[in-house]
Design a protein around this motif. Structure first.
Motif, short mmCIF file in Angstrom:
data_model
loop_
_atom_site.label_atom_id
_atom_site.label_comp_id
_atom_site.label_asym_id
_atom_site.label_seq_id
_atom_site.Cartn_x
_atom_site.Cartn_y
_atom_site.Cartn_z
N ALA A 98 0.73 -1.13 -0.05
CA ALA A 98 0.02 0.03 0.08
C ALA A 98 0.90 1.13 -0.03
CB ALA A 98 -0.86 -0.19 1.40
N GLY A 99 0.54 2.21 -0.97
CA GLY A 99 1.29 3.40 -0.97
C GLY A 99 2.45 3.28 -2.03
N GLU A 100 2.97 2.32 -2.28
CA GLU A 100 4.31 2.18 -3.21
C GLU A 100 3.47 2.35 -4.61
OE1 GLU A 100 7.32 1.84 -2.72
OE2 GLU A 100 7.20 2.16 -0.82
N GLU A 101 4.03 2.88 -5.42
CA GLU A 101 3.67 3.24 -6.87
C GLU A 101 4.47 2.94 -7.90
OE1 GLU A 101 0.34 3.86 -7.50
OE2 GLU A 101 -0.05 4.12 -5.24
N ASP A 102 5.82 3.00 -7.68
CA ASP A 102 7.06 2.79 -8.53
C ASP A 102 7.50 1.42 -8.68
OD1 ASP A 102 6.69 5.50 -9.29
OD2 ASP A 102 8.01 6.19 -7.77
N GLU A 103 7.90 0.55 -7.75
CA GLU A 103 8.45 -0.56 -7.76
C GLU A 103 7.95 -1.41 -6.92
OE1 GLU A 103 11.44 -1.31 -9.71
OE2 GLU A 103 11.36 0.53 -10.52
N PRO A 104 7.74 -2.68 -7.63
CA PRO A 104 7.04 -3.60 -6.84
C PRO A 104 8.02 -4.18 -5.75
CG PRO A 104 7.88 -4.58 -9.02
CD PRO A 104 7.90 -3.19 -8.91
N THR A 105 7.54 -4.61 -4.48
CA THR A 105 8.24 -5.30 -3.60
C THR A 105 8.71 -6.68 -4.14
OG1 THR A 105 6.75 -4.22 -2.03
CG2 THR A 105 8.08 -6.16 -1.29
N VAL A 106 7.76 -7.38 -4.84
CA VAL A 106 8.19 -8.53 -5.25
C VAL A 106 7.57 -8.88 -6.66
CG1 VAL A 106 7.72 -11.12 -4.93
CG2 VAL A 106 7.83 -9.72 -2.81
N ALA A 107 8.52 -9.50 -7.44
CA ALA A 107 8.12 -9.96 -8.88
C ALA A 107 8.14 -11.39 -9.26
CB ALA A 107 8.69 -8.85 -9.84
N LEU A 108 7.42 -11.78 -9.84
CA LEU A 108 7.57 -13.30 -10.07
C LEU A 108 7.08 -13.65 -11.54
CD1 LEU A 108 7.99 -16.29 -8.76
CD2 LEU A 108 5.55 -16.05 -8.06
N ASP A 109 7.77 -14.37 -12.23
CA ASP A 109 7.47 -15.11 -13.70
C ASP A 109 6.99 -16.38 -13.41
OD1 ASP A 109 7.71 -12.68 -14.65
OD2 ASP A 109 10.12 -13.00 -15.50
N LEU A 110 5.70 -16.54 -14.26
CA LEU A 110 5.27 -18.01 -13.93
C LEU A 110 4.91 -18.65 -15.46
CD1 LEU A 110 2.46 -17.56 -11.27
CD2 LEU A 110 4.62 -18.62 -10.99
N THR A 111 4.98 -19.90 -15.64
CA THR A 111 4.80 -20.59 -16.75
C THR A 111 3.26 -20.56 -16.74
OG1 THR A 111 4.80 -22.78 -15.97
CG2 THR A 111 6.88 -21.84 -17.11
N ASP A 112 2.55 -20.91 -17.99
CA ASP A 112 1.24 -21.09 -17.86
C ASP A 112 0.72 -22.34 -17.09
OD1 ASP A 112 -1.54 -20.87 -19.37
OD2 ASP A 112 -1.19 -22.85 -19.63
N GLU A 113 1.55 -23.49 -17.09
CA GLU A 113 1.15 -24.36 -16.14
C GLU A 113 1.24 -24.04 -14.66
OE1 GLU A 113 2.65 -29.14 -15.07
OE2 GLU A 113 3.34 -28.24 -16.93
N GLU A 114 2.48 -23.38 -14.25
CA GLU A 114 2.69 -22.88 -12.94
C GLU A 114 1.55 -22.05 -12.40
OE1 GLU A 114 7.66 -22.87 -12.53
OE2 GLU A 114 6.59 -21.03 -13.44
N ALA A 115 1.13 -21.10 -13.14
CA ALA A 115 -0.05 -20.14 -13.19
C ALA A 115 -1.41 -21.09 -12.94
CB ALA A 115 -0.26 -19.14 -14.24
N ARG A 116 -1.67 -21.88 -13.65
CA ARG A 116 -2.68 -22.68 -13.25
C ARG A 116 -2.54 -23.67 -12.09
NH1 ARG A 116 -5.90 -22.79 -17.95
NH2 ARG A 116 -4.81 -22.09 -19.62
#
Length: 157
Positions: free
Chosen positions: A42-60
């Protein structure tokens, strides 16, 4: 919870989910199936605290976990009353069943019934199975919907 959706031409779609605390999750679903998740406090606009890339299978699989397919916590309080008319059931495909050898896309699901996953012995869970998944003896179908729709679906099997 507030959900905003934006079409990203040539890329896919972006969903921004803002929860009660003001924290946000930004999800970019690419046409390729790749998912990008970014968490902003909350309040953070510019940079994410955490970023994660998922494959289609991982996302499902993550979606199945969040939807309660793998573990369904006991509903309490107001949630119980809202879920009272809705059910999630596990239906086993037995030898001799007319489901054996059928493609998911050929199943006649009654209105209000949804196939969430296929749990196949000795294989990873198949969340949100595509229409070409062929059902086998021993599969367990995870179905959800109104009580009436799920019961009608079970009777049709």
């Amino acid at each position: 919870m507030k959900v905003e959706e934006v079409v990203l031409p040539g890329v896919g779609r972006k969903y921004t989910v803002t929860v009660k605390s003001g924290d946000r999750i930004v999800i970019v679903v690419h046409h390729s199936g790749k998912r990008e998740l970014q968490y902003f406090e909350a309040g953070e606009e510019d940079e994410p605290t955490v970023a994660l890339d998922l494959t289609d299978e991982e996302a499902r699989e993550l979606g199945a976990i969040l939807a309660g397919v793998l573990f369904h916590p006991e509903a309490v309080g107001d949630t119980r009353s809202k879920l009272g008319a809705k059910v999630i059931e596990w239906v086993k495909v037995l030898p001799g069943s007319k489901l054996v050898g059928k493609r998911v896309g050929d199943l006649a699901l009654p209105p209000g019934a949804h196939l969430l996953a296929v749990d196949r012995p000795g294989a990873p869970l198949i969340p949100h199975p595509g229409p070409d998944v062929v059902l086998e003896v021993g599969d367990t179908l995870v179905v959800a919907g109104s009580r009436e729709a799920v019961e009608a679906l079970k009777r049709s099997f």
